[in-house]
Design an enzyme around this catalytic site. Structure first.
Site, PDB file in Angstrom:
ATOM      1  N   ALA A  99     -10.349  -1.486 -10.836  1.00 54.75           N
ATOM      2  CA  ALA A  99     -10.102  -2.508 -11.862  1.00 54.75           C
ATOM      3  C   ALA A  99      -8.714  -2.338 -12.448  1.00 54.75           C
ATOM      4  CB  ALA A  99     -11.154  -2.402 -12.965  1.00 54.75           C
TER       5      ALA A  99
ATOM      6  N   THR B 204      -1.226   3.641  -6.636  1.00 58.65           N
ATOM      7  CA  THR B 204      -0.296   2.891  -5.805  1.00 58.65           C
ATOM      8  C   THR B 204       0.962   3.720  -5.524  1.00 58.65           C
ATOM      9  OG1 THR B 204       1.278   1.042  -5.910  1.00 58.65           O
ATOM     10  CG2 THR B 204       0.407   1.800  -7.992  1.00 58.65           C
ATOM     11  N   ASP B 205       1.620   3.425  -4.399  1.00 57.58           N
ATOM     12  CA  ASP B 205       2.900   4.099  -4.106  1.00 57.58           C
ATOM     13  C   ASP B 205       3.982   3.682  -5.100  1.00 57.58           C
ATOM     14  OD1 ASP B 205       3.303   1.485  -3.215  1.00 57.58           O
ATOM     15  OD2 ASP B 205       3.966   2.045  -1.201  1.00 57.58           O
ATOM     16  N   GLU B 206       3.718   2.604  -5.864  1.00 54.44           N
ATOM     17  CA  GLU B 206       4.749   2.116  -6.788  1.00 54.44           C
ATOM     18  C   GLU B 206       5.019   3.097  -7.925  1.00 54.44           C
ATOM     19  OE1 GLU B 206       4.682  -2.104  -7.625  1.00 54.44           O
ATOM     20  OE2 GLU B 206       3.586  -2.495  -5.774  1.00 54.44           O
TER      21      GLU B 206
ATOM     22  N   TYR C  69       3.846  -2.832 -14.622  1.00 56.51           N
ATOM     23  CA  TYR C  69       2.659  -2.576 -13.788  1.00 56.51           C
ATOM     24  C   TYR C  69       2.649  -1.126 -13.310  1.00 56.51           C
ATOM     25  CZ  TYR C  69       0.071  -2.143  -9.385  1.00 56.51           C
ATOM     26  OH  TYR C  69      -0.746  -1.699  -8.378  1.00 56.51           O
TER      27      TYR C  69
ATOM     28  N   LYS D 239       0.184   2.119 -14.141  1.00 57.16           N
ATOM     29  CA  LYS D 239      -0.577   2.854 -13.113  1.00 57.16           C
ATOM     30  C   LYS D 239      -0.204   4.344 -13.144  1.00 57.16           C
ATOM     31  CE  LYS D 239      -3.010   1.393 -10.386  1.00 57.16           C
ATOM     32  NZ  LYS D 239      -4.483   1.137 -10.432  1.00 57.16           N
TER      33      LYS D 239
ATOM     34  N   TYR E  31      12.380 -13.721  -2.545  1.00 60.06           N
ATOM     35  CA  TYR E  31      13.189 -13.187  -3.645  1.00 60.06           C
ATOM     36  C   TYR E  31      14.454 -12.511  -3.103  1.00 60.06           C
ATOM     37  CZ  TYR E  31       8.792 -13.322  -6.426  1.00 60.06           C
ATOM     38  OH  TYR E  31       7.630 -13.674  -7.066  1.00 60.06           O
TER      39      TYR E  31
ATOM     40  N   ARG F 258       8.572  -3.298   2.445  1.00 60.29           N
ATOM     41  CA  ARG F 258       7.260  -2.830   2.016  1.00 60.29           C
ATOM     42  C   ARG F 258       6.562  -2.215   3.223  1.00 60.29           C
ATOM     43  NH1 ARG F 258       9.576  -3.390  -1.977  1.00 60.29           N
ATOM     44  NH2 ARG F 258       9.024  -4.479  -3.907  1.00 60.29           N
TER      45      ARG F 258
HETATM   46  P1  NAD Z   1      -6.811  -7.654  -7.767  1.00 62.50           P
HETATM   47  O1  NAD Z   1      -5.920  -8.154  -8.858  1.00 62.50           O
HETATM   48  O2  NAD Z   1      -7.049  -8.504  -6.574  1.00 62.50           O
HETATM   49  O3  NAD Z   1      -8.261  -7.318  -8.374  1.00 62.50           O
HETATM   50  C1  NAD Z   1      -8.419  -6.673  -9.602  1.00 62.50           C
HETATM   51  C2  NAD Z   1      -9.897  -6.806  -9.999  1.00 62.50           C
HETATM   52  O4  NAD Z   1     -10.085  -6.082 -11.230  1.00 62.50           O
HETATM   53  C3  NAD Z   1     -10.339  -8.247 -10.283  1.00 62.50           C
HETATM   54  O5  NAD Z   1     -11.613  -8.482  -9.701  1.00 62.50           O
HETATM   55  C4  NAD Z   1     -10.427  -8.313 -11.797  1.00 62.50           C
HETATM   56  O6  NAD Z   1     -11.399  -9.248 -12.261  1.00 62.50           O
HETATM   57  C5  NAD Z   1     -10.825  -6.891 -12.123  1.00 62.50           C
HETATM   58  N1  NAD Z   1     -10.449  -6.504 -13.496  1.00 62.50           N
HETATM   59  C6  NAD Z   1      -9.267  -6.720 -14.118  1.00 62.50           C
HETATM   60  N2  NAD Z   1      -9.313  -6.237 -15.386  1.00 62.50           N
HETATM   61  C7  NAD Z   1     -10.541  -5.685 -15.539  1.00 62.50           C
HETATM   62  C8  NAD Z   1     -11.187  -5.017 -16.619  1.00 62.50           C
HETATM   63  N3  NAD Z   1     -10.551  -4.829 -17.797  1.00 62.50           N
HETATM   64  N4  NAD Z   1     -12.449  -4.579 -16.449  1.00 62.50           N
HETATM   65  C9  NAD Z   1     -13.106  -4.773 -15.267  1.00 62.50           C
HETATM   66  N5  NAD Z   1     -12.552  -5.419 -14.231  1.00 62.50           N
HETATM   67  C10 NAD Z   1     -11.283  -5.870 -14.358  1.00 62.50           C
HETATM   68  O7  NAD Z   1      -6.223  -6.232  -7.369  1.00 62.50           O
HETATM   69  P2  NAD Z   1      -6.149  -5.506  -5.937  1.00 62.50           P
HETATM   70  O8  NAD Z   1      -4.933  -5.943  -5.226  1.00 62.50           O
HETATM   71  O9  NAD Z   1      -7.478  -5.594  -5.283  1.00 62.50           O
HETATM   72  O10 NAD Z   1      -5.906  -4.010  -6.400  1.00 62.50           O
HETATM   73  C11 NAD Z   1      -6.996  -3.161  -6.723  1.00 62.50           C
HETATM   74  C12 NAD Z   1      -6.470  -1.795  -7.124  1.00 62.50           C
HETATM   75  O11 NAD Z   1      -5.692  -1.234  -6.069  1.00 62.50           O
HETATM   76  C13 NAD Z   1      -5.545  -1.839  -8.345  1.00 62.50           C
HETATM   77  O12 NAD Z   1      -5.838  -0.742  -9.160  1.00 62.50           O
HETATM   78  C14 NAD Z   1      -4.149  -1.729  -7.755  1.00 62.50           C
HETATM   79  O13 NAD Z   1      -3.279  -1.094  -8.662  1.00 62.50           O
HETATM   80  C15 NAD Z   1      -4.408  -0.863  -6.535  1.00 62.50           C
HETATM   81  N6  NAD Z   1      -3.490  -1.055  -5.389  1.00 62.50           N
HETATM   82  C16 NAD Z   1      -3.258  -2.303  -4.893  1.00 62.50           C
HETATM   83  C17 NAD Z   1      -2.430  -2.446  -3.774  1.00 62.50           C
HETATM   84  C18 NAD Z   1      -2.185  -3.813  -3.165  1.00 62.50           C
HETATM   85  O14 NAD Z   1      -1.389  -3.926  -2.221  1.00 62.50           O
HETATM   86  N7  NAD Z   1      -2.848  -4.878  -3.595  1.00 62.50           N
HETATM   87  C19 NAD Z   1      -1.851  -1.328  -3.182  1.00 62.50           C
HETATM   88  C20 NAD Z   1      -2.123  -0.069  -3.721  1.00 62.50           C
HETATM   89  C21 NAD Z   1      -2.952   0.053  -4.823  1.00 62.50           C
HETATM   90  P1  TYD Z   2       3.949  -8.594  -3.835  1.00 61.01           P
HETATM   91  O1  TYD Z   2       2.997  -9.159  -2.848  1.00 61.01           O
HETATM   92  O2  TYD Z   2       4.004  -9.179  -5.206  1.00 61.01           O
HETATM   93  O3  TYD Z   2       3.670  -7.029  -3.893  1.00 61.01           O
HETATM   94  P2  TYD Z   2       4.546  -5.826  -4.597  1.00 61.01           P
HETATM   95  O4  TYD Z   2       5.509  -6.401  -5.534  1.00 61.01           O
HETATM   96  O5  TYD Z   2       3.480  -5.061  -5.299  1.00 61.01           O
HETATM   97  O6  TYD Z   2       5.175  -5.084  -3.469  1.00 61.01           O
HETATM   98  O7  TYD Z   2       5.405  -8.694  -3.215  1.00 61.01           O
HETATM   99  C1  TYD Z   2       5.729  -8.107  -1.974  1.00 61.01           C
HETATM  100  C2  TYD Z   2       7.215  -8.281  -1.750  1.00 61.01           C
HETATM  101  O8  TYD Z   2       7.490  -9.681  -1.569  1.00 61.01           O
HETATM  102  C3  TYD Z   2       8.080  -7.842  -2.929  1.00 61.01           C
HETATM  103  O9  TYD Z   2       9.274  -7.254  -2.419  1.00 61.01           O
HETATM  104  C4  TYD Z   2       8.399  -9.135  -3.656  1.00 61.01           C
HETATM  105  C5  TYD Z   2       8.431 -10.161  -2.536  1.00 61.01           C
HETATM  106  N1  TYD Z   2       7.992 -11.545  -2.898  1.00 61.01           N
HETATM  107  C6  TYD Z   2       8.789 -12.645  -2.538  1.00 61.01           C
HETATM  108  O10 TYD Z   2       9.874 -12.497  -1.931  1.00 61.01           O
HETATM  109  N2  TYD Z   2       8.350 -13.899  -2.870  1.00 61.01           N
HETATM  110  C7  TYD Z   2       7.181 -14.106  -3.545  1.00 61.01           C
HETATM  111  O11 TYD Z   2       6.860 -15.285  -3.864  1.00 61.01           O
HETATM  112  C8  TYD Z   2       6.371 -12.974  -3.883  1.00 61.01           C
HETATM  113  C9  TYD Z   2       5.062 -13.158  -4.614  1.00 61.01           C
HETATM  114  C10 TYD Z   2       6.814 -11.714  -3.532  1.00 61.01           C
END
Ligand code: NAD
Ligand code: TYD
Length: 339
Positions: free
Chosen positions: A82, A125-127, A153, A157, A210, A217
């Site tokens: 979450a 996250t790696d971020e 963000y 994290k 952007y 990535r």
């Molecule tokens: P997402 O935004 O798709 O989903 C987040 C979920 O959390 C949603 O279902 C939302 O309703 C729920 N949520 C938000 N606030 C909440 C709260 N206060 N209580 C309960 N539920 C809540 O995110 P995602 O991309 O699936 O990422 C999930 C996790 O993985 C995050 O912690 C993110 O930091 C981490 N992560 C994501 C990526 C990626 O590439 N997407 C990579 C590495 C780590």
């Molecule tokens: P994103 O999917 O937002 O993930 P993160 O910022 O967590 O890596 O973005 C991936 C990469 O794509 C990031 O370098 C930003 C770029 N980006 C665009 O160039 N255009 C877009 O509209 C979005 C959403 C991201």
């Protein structure tokens, strides 16, 4: 085991719910989700008929919600997905990120301390490591790399990771952390790069890239992330951090061109727009520790995964069309209107 998956109605959390239901039939899976704009109950519809699955609506940043969850469900394991997860939104409105990602994680840890838990796993996250230069392809993030987040963000994290580790140190809450690179695959919200490109290209709309498009990535197919977390909660050691990534580095522009090519759409859709503020240049994971200590290996190469992902969006238009037809329109106008 009773496994609570917080954020299980979002992208990675829902894929993890399905991973458990398909691979771990003796576990009970309880999804605990606030259902923000990023959570979607339709994503979980196929799970609702599974007797091992239960959905509970709740907020990790609400102590009462969390304590009731512990009292009623008696979890053995919490996997905390979450979060507020979008960098661009965090730059505009950081506060909600602090509340959910930091306070929410802290409340979950307090409950683990109060009620007891076999494992609290923080999905990070790696971020948290900031970025790497583009001209040093020899450099990778290891678990020892310094924490240098660049956005609200990633700062939130990072704070959550530190709270998790201090709870292990001071109170012996059995915590593990995974720090994964960018995921892609089914149920990814169309605000993020890959689904944004697919859904906009399918509608013959411009693709906002952007800056130079050269930011890199390290992409991991979501199921490989799920298998890593599943392994860590079972075989990982409390107090340990594991980096997760599959050496699939791509410049953003390469990703965009690959998707347009798969869809047979013209590159003239690409529109370079003003760069993200503080845009991280390159993320790249060294997954040596999880590979050698736990025997994890990713299964899906980028070429295969991106084709599977595009096919999924073609076959599940209803899922994403509903999302982009609502409030998302206002979001898009706000974030991209004057860029
Ligand atoms: P997402 O935004 O798709 O989903 C987040 C979920 O959390 C949603 O279902 C939302 O309703 C729920 N949520 C938000 N606030 C909440 C709260 N206060 N209580 C309960 N539920 C809540 O995110 P995602 O991309 O699936 O990422 C999930 C996790 O993985 C995050 O912690 C993110 O930091 C981490 N992560 C994501 C990526 C990626 O590439 N997407 C990579 C590495 C780590
Ligand atoms: P994103 O999917 O937002 O993930 P993160 O910022 O967590 O890596 O973005 C991936 C990469 O794509 C990031 O370098 C930003 C770029 N980006 C665009 O160039 N255009 C877009 O509209 C979005 C959403 C991201």
């Amino acid at each position: 085991m009773n496994i609570v998956v917080t954020g299980g109605a979002g992208f990675i959390g829902s894929n993890f719910v399905y991973y458990l239901l398909n691979n771990r039939p003796s576990d009970k899976v309880i999804c605990f989700d606030k259902l923000t704009y990023a959570g979607n109950l339709e994503t979980l519809e196929p799970a609702q008929s599974n007797k091992n699955f239960k959905f509970i609506r709740g907020d990790i940043a609400n102590r009462q919600d969390v304590e009731t969850l512990f009292e009623n469900e008696k979890p053995d394991v919490i996997v905390n997905f979450a979060a507020e997860s979008h960098v661009d939104r965090s730059i505009e409105e950081p506060e909600l990120f602090l509340k959910t990602n930091i306070i929410g994680t802290s409340i979950l840890l307090d409950a683990c301390k109060k009620f007891g838990i076999k494992r609290f796993h923080q999905v990070s996250t790696d971020e948290v490591y900031g970025d790497l230069p583009l001209d040093r392809p020899d450099l990778f993030f290891t678990e020892e790399s310094p924490l240098k987040p660049s956005s609200p963000y990633s700062a939130s994290k990072t704070s959550a990771d530190l709270l998790a580790m201090t709870n292990w140190r001071s109170s012996k809450v059995p915590v593990t952390i995974s720090r994964c690179s960018n995921n892609y695959g089914p149920y990814h919200h169309p605000e993020k790069l890959i689904p944004l490109v697919i859904t906009r290209a399918l509608n013959d709309k411009s693709i906002p890239v952007y800056g130079t498009g050269l930011n890199v990535r390290d992409w991991l197919y979501v199921e490989d992330h799920c298998s890593a977390i599943d392994l860590i909660i079972r075989d990982g050691k409390a107090g340990e951090i594991y980096n997760v990534g599959g050496h699939n580095e791509r410049a953003n522009i390469e990703v965009v061109e690959t998707i347009l090519h798969i869809l047979g759409k013209p590159e003239s859709l690409i529109e370079y727009v003003t760069d993200r503020k503080g845009h991280d240049l390159r993320y790249a994971i060294d997954p040596h520790k999880i590979e050698t200590e736990l025997g994890w290996k990713p299964k899906t190469k980028f070429e295969e995964g991106i084709n599977k992902t595009v096919s999924w969006y073609l076959e599940n238009k209803d899922w994403w069309q509903k999302i982009i037809s609502g409030e998302y329109q206002n979001y898009y106008q706000k974030m991209y209107g004057n860029r």
